[in-house]
Design a protein around this motif. Structure first.
Motif, mmCIF file in Angstrom:
data_model
loop_
_atom_site.group_PDB
_atom_site.id
_atom_site.type_symbol
_atom_site.label_atom_id
_atom_site.label_comp_id
_atom_site.label_asym_id
_atom_site.label_seq_id
_atom_site.Cartn_x
_atom_site.Cartn_y
_atom_site.Cartn_z
ATOM 1 N N PHE A 1 13.465 4.179 -6.675
ATOM 2 C CA PHE A 1 13.407 4.387 -5.218
ATOM 3 C C PHE A 1 12.065 4.954 -4.801
ATOM 4 O O PHE A 1 11.483 4.533 -3.809
ATOM 5 N N PHE A 2 11.591 5.927 -5.559
ATOM 6 C CA PHE A 2 10.315 6.568 -5.211
ATOM 7 C C PHE A 2 9.186 5.549 -5.227
ATOM 8 O O PHE A 2 8.383 5.460 -4.302
ATOM 9 N N SER A 3 9.142 4.756 -6.275
ATOM 10 C CA SER A 3 8.035 3.820 -6.429
ATOM 11 C C SER A 3 8.055 2.743 -5.358
ATOM 12 O O SER A 3 7.004 2.315 -4.878
ATOM 13 N N LEU A 4 9.251 2.311 -4.964
ATOM 14 C CA LEU A 4 9.343 1.244 -3.960
ATOM 15 C C LEU A 4 9.306 1.788 -2.532
ATOM 16 O O LEU A 4 9.448 1.037 -1.580
ATOM 17 N N SER A 5 9.115 3.086 -2.368
ATOM 18 C CA SER A 5 9.139 3.724 -1.033
ATOM 19 C C SER A 5 10.478 3.500 -0.343
ATOM 20 O O SER A 5 10.548 3.306 0.860
ATOM 21 N N LEU A 6 11.553 3.540 -1.123
ATOM 22 C CA LEU A 6 12.880 3.213 -0.615
ATOM 23 C C LEU A 6 13.712 4.447 -0.335
ATOM 24 O O LEU A 6 13.510 5.489 -0.945
ATOM 25 N N GLY A 7 14.674 4.297 0.578
ATOM 26 C CA GLY A 7 15.715 5.294 0.705
ATOM 27 C C GLY A 7 15.477 6.366 1.743
ATOM 28 O O GLY A 7 16.314 7.246 1.913
ATOM 29 N N MET A 8 14.338 6.321 2.436
ATOM 30 C CA MET A 8 14.122 7.339 3.480
ATOM 31 C C MET A 8 13.613 6.754 4.788
ATOM 32 O O MET A 8 13.238 7.476 5.689
ATOM 33 N N GLY A 9 13.604 5.432 4.888
ATOM 34 C CA GLY A 9 13.285 4.840 6.180
ATOM 35 C C GLY A 9 11.842 4.413 6.370
ATOM 36 O O GLY A 9 11.479 3.937 7.441
ATOM 37 N N VAL B 1 0.313 8.105 4.057
ATOM 38 C CA VAL B 1 0.329 7.710 5.469
ATOM 39 C C VAL B 1 1.714 7.221 5.872
ATOM 40 O O VAL B 1 2.222 7.569 6.936
ATOM 41 N N SER B 2 2.346 6.445 4.984
ATOM 42 C CA SER B 2 3.664 5.910 5.338
ATOM 43 C C SER B 2 4.714 7.020 5.382
ATOM 44 O O SER B 2 5.704 6.915 6.093
ATOM 45 N N LEU B 3 4.502 8.070 4.617
ATOM 46 C CA LEU B 3 5.434 9.205 4.642
ATOM 47 C C LEU B 3 5.279 9.997 5.933
ATOM 48 O O LEU B 3 6.253 10.302 6.628
ATOM 49 N N GLY C 1 0.827 -1.207 0.000
ATOM 50 C CA GLY C 1 0.000 0.000 0.000
ATOM 51 C C GLY C 1 0.858 1.251 0.000
ATOM 52 O O GLY C 1 0.526 2.243 -0.650
ATOM 53 N N SER C 2 1.962 1.186 0.725
ATOM 54 C CA SER C 2 2.893 2.314 0.721
ATOM 55 C C SER C 2 3.556 2.466 -0.643
ATOM 56 O O SER C 2 3.707 3.568 -1.164
ATOM 57 N N ALA C 3 3.935 1.340 -1.230
ATOM 58 C CA ALA C 3 4.671 1.397 -2.498
ATOM 59 C C ALA C 3 3.768 1.831 -3.651
ATOM 60 O O ALA C 3 4.133 2.690 -4.457
ATOM 61 N N VAL C 4 2.579 1.237 -3.735
ATOM 62 C CA VAL C 4 1.696 1.534 -4.861
ATOM 63 C C VAL C 4 0.968 2.844 -4.602
ATOM 64 O O VAL C 4 0.260 2.989 -3.612
ATOM 65 N N GLY C 5 1.164 3.798 -5.480
ATOM 66 C CA GLY C 5 0.517 5.097 -5.287
ATOM 67 C C GLY C 5 0.681 5.959 -6.523
ATOM 68 O O GLY C 5 0.791 5.450 -7.647
ATOM 69 N N LEU C 6 0.718 7.259 -6.296
ATOM 70 C CA LEU C 6 0.865 8.186 -7.416
ATOM 71 C C LEU C 6 2.148 7.932 -8.186
ATOM 72 O O LEU C 6 2.232 8.211 -9.375
ATOM 73 N N GLY C 7 3.157 7.412 -7.483
ATOM 74 C CA GLY C 7 4.427 7.121 -8.136
ATOM 75 C C GLY C 7 4.248 6.166 -9.299
ATOM 76 O O GLY C 7 4.889 6.316 -10.344
ATOM 77 N N ASN C 8 3.387 5.182 -9.122
ATOM 78 C CA ASN C 8 3.160 4.200 -10.185
ATOM 79 C C ASN C 8 2.281 4.753 -11.295
ATOM 80 O O ASN C 8 2.544 4.556 -12.471
ATOM 81 N N ILE C 9 1.203 5.411 -10.913
ATOM 82 C CA ILE C 9 0.160 5.704 -11.893
ATOM 83 C C ILE C 9 0.281 7.105 -12.475
ATOM 84 O O ILE C 9 0.008 7.332 -13.650
ATOM 85 N N PHE D 1 4.931 17.789 -1.893
ATOM 86 C CA PHE D 1 4.360 17.845 -3.258
ATOM 87 C C PHE D 1 3.387 16.708 -3.529
ATOM 88 O O PHE D 1 2.505 16.818 -4.364
ATOM 89 N N TYR D 2 3.559 15.601 -2.775
ATOM 90 C CA TYR D 2 2.663 14.458 -2.955
ATOM 91 C C TYR D 2 1.221 14.864 -2.669
ATOM 92 O O TYR D 2 0.290 14.479 -3.385
ATOM 93 N N SER D 3 1.043 15.671 -1.621
ATOM 94 C CA SER D 3 -0.315 16.080 -1.253
ATOM 95 C C SER D 3 -0.911 17.003 -2.315
ATOM 96 O O SER D 3 -2.124 17.026 -2.507
HETATM 97 N N1 TRP Z 1 5.905 4.804 -3.199
HETATM 98 C C1 TRP Z 1 4.857 5.764 -3.176
HETATM 99 C C2 TRP Z 1 4.321 5.948 -4.585
HETATM 100 O O1 TRP Z 1 4.789 5.305 -5.490
HETATM 101 C C3 TRP Z 1 5.294 7.084 -2.578
HETATM 102 C C4 TRP Z 1 5.913 6.887 -1.247
HETATM 103 C C5 TRP Z 1 5.296 6.515 -0.109
HETATM 104 C C6 TRP Z 1 7.283 6.986 -0.916
HETATM 105 N N2 TRP Z 1 6.182 6.389 0.904
HETATM 106 C C7 TRP Z 1 7.401 6.667 0.438
HETATM 107 C C8 TRP Z 1 8.404 7.313 -1.647
HETATM 108 C C9 TRP Z 1 8.639 6.647 1.055
HETATM 109 C C10 TRP Z 1 9.647 7.298 -1.032
HETATM 110 C C11 TRP Z 1 9.767 6.964 0.298
HETATM 111 O O2 TRP Z 1 3.438 6.701 -4.800
#
Ligand code: TRP
Length: 442
Positions: free
Chosen positions: A221-229, A318-320, A18-26, A100-102
């Motif tokens: 990284f963005f799509s996988l919600s990676l790199g920021m914890g 939410v995960s952010l 749920g965290s990974a799939v979001g605006l980043g993908n679509i 910017f996500y919001s």
């Molecule tokens: N992965 C999400 C997306 O693709 C955005 C996202 C949520 C994210 N949590 C994150 C990106 C943490 C980087 C780090 O829309």
């Protein structure tokens, strides 16, 4: 007090997916692919996801599960020294992303009503382009929608409706997936769609410049919600019994499948209707209404789609926010309520320039790009940078202990574990570092 854990492996995978799939993908993936020439970018993206992405998802989860703490606390507990700075970088990055996500999630919410009004029931590229440009260029509504989305995110994080959203997501995410497949079918069968399919699937390597590589790694990284914890935080709620490598693979596979489908939904339609694949951040918003207009009951599908996309964005945002809030609660001893209010308010304010940079305030465009574009570019640098340090940390500082933790004390095959360790020690840091330096120098 014993730490709460995910009820089941499936529950954890759902939350992480749920965290990974979001605006980043679509929203982001199709336009970044379009911007960078299609097929060759797609190939690089997939390569990076499978070479670095899987390894790093596992690395973050191992840190979290071993430390059972928030990102900064985890680095302090496991190593100390300067390492907590990596957690700090992550919290800062989360701030930037959520700002910017919001805003983009706000556009998504606005499009629910816009679709329902019937004003977008046309396949005319000019009309749809102008409608979008006019809306995001307004001075008030985009800011208000961003605020509403931030309030929703904060409500979930405060905890009141956490159970509700989890149950809703369990139902709505599969629904989004099904709708995506319906739209892919419609898109690829449009007259003229094959040109888009070719653009998407045929690599044109002349388009692979340093900028494209930088965009690909940032997007991975963005799509996988990676790199920021975020995954350190989610991993900290995992128990020892929950198998780690297979969970990581499921998350990556789900996220990548949705991105691939989104590309196959947008790009063929882009060519069929005569949009520009290099259109930029508006690509999904101008293309999708045309797809809906060319199918039966398009208005209903359109409204449904943007509702589902809003929910997908919510499970990501939410995960952010959670990472920032956990930090404020753990390190500054704020109550969860106060921490959420503070973090959400500041993130919202930080997002106002992004919301106003789309035409409302001319001074928010620098060089060739809007403030919002600059925020996404900054993100594309900060996330891989965080990932580089996370890889070094797990590879060298945790080392064999990380292998024991990741293989559930030897239950996963060891040869693969050794490959994993060397990816983290050498391949990923070198690869990420090389791409980042190249991007900065170009
Ligand atoms: N992965 C999400 C997306 O693709 C955005 C996202 C949520 C994210 N949590 C994150 C990106 C943490 C980087 C780090 O829309």
């Amino acid at each position: 007090m014993t730490r709460e854990h995910w009820g089941s492996r499936a529950g954890f995978v759902m939350a992480a997916a749920g965290s990974a799939v979001g605006l980043g993908n679509i929203w982001k993936f199709p336009y970044v692919t379009g911007d960078n020439g299609g097929g060759a970018f797609l190939l690089v993206y997939l390569g990076l996801v499978f070479l670095f992405g899987v390894s790093l998802v596992m690395a973050e989860l191992v840190i979290g599960r071993t430390a059972q703490r928030d990102p900064i606390g985890a680095f302090r507990k496991l190593a100390g020294g300067a390492w907590p700075l990596v957690g700090m970088l992550g919290v800062f990055t989360g701030f930037v992303i959520l700002s910017f996500y919001s805003v983009v999630a706000g556009w998504t919410m606005a499009y629910v009503g816009y679709m329902a009004s019937g004003a977008l029931a046309t396949t005319d590229a000019d009309v749809l382009g102008q409608a979008f440009t006019a809306f995001i260029g307004e001075g008030v509504r985009p800011v208000v929608y961003a605020a509403v989305f931030m309030v929703l995110t904060a409500l979930v994080v405060v905890g009141g409706i956490g159970r509700g959203i989890e149950r809703a997501a369990k139902l709505l995410m599969p629904l989004l997936f099904i709708l995506l497949i319906v739209l892919v079918v419609r898109s690829v069968t449009l007259p003229g769609a094959m040109e888009g399919v070719r653009f998407y699937l045929t690599p044109d390597f002349s388009r692979l410049d340093a900028e494209a590589w930088g965009a690909a790694i940032g997007q991975a990284f963005f799509s996988l919600s990676l790199g920021m914890g975020a995954l350190i935080t989610y991993g900290s709620y995992m128990s020892r019994q929950q198998a780690l490598p297979s969970s990581a693979l499921s998350i990556v596979a789900l996220d990548t499948t949705v991105a691939l489908l989104a590309g196959l939904m947008i790009l063929p339609a882009v060519f069929a209707f005569g949009f520009d694949p290099g259109e930029g951040a508006g690509l999904a918003f101008v293309t999708l209404p045309a797809v809906f207009a060319s199918m039966p009951a398009g208005t209903v599908f359109g409204v449904m789609f943007f509702v589902l996309l809003t929910v997908a964005a919510l499970t990501s945002s939410v995960s952010l926010l959670e990472v920032v809030v956990t930090y404020l609660v753990d390190e500054w001893s704020l109550s969860r309520r106060v921490a959420t209010l503070a973090a959400a308010s500041v993130c919202f304010l930080a997002g106002v320039p992004s919301a106003l940079s789309q035409g409302a305030v001319g001074g928010l465009v620098f060089a060739d790009a809007s403030f919002l574009d600059w925020m996404t570019r900054l993100t594309d640098l900060l996330l891989p940078l965080g990932g580089l340090f996370i890889a070094l940390f797990v590879g060298w500082v945790m080392g064999p202990a990380a292998v024991a933790a990741a293989t559930d004390d030897g239950r996963a095959p060891l040869p693969l574990a050794r490959v994993w360790l060397w990816i983290l020690r050498v391949v990923a840091p070198a690869g990420i570092g090389f791409i980042l330096i190249n991007t900065l120098l170009s």
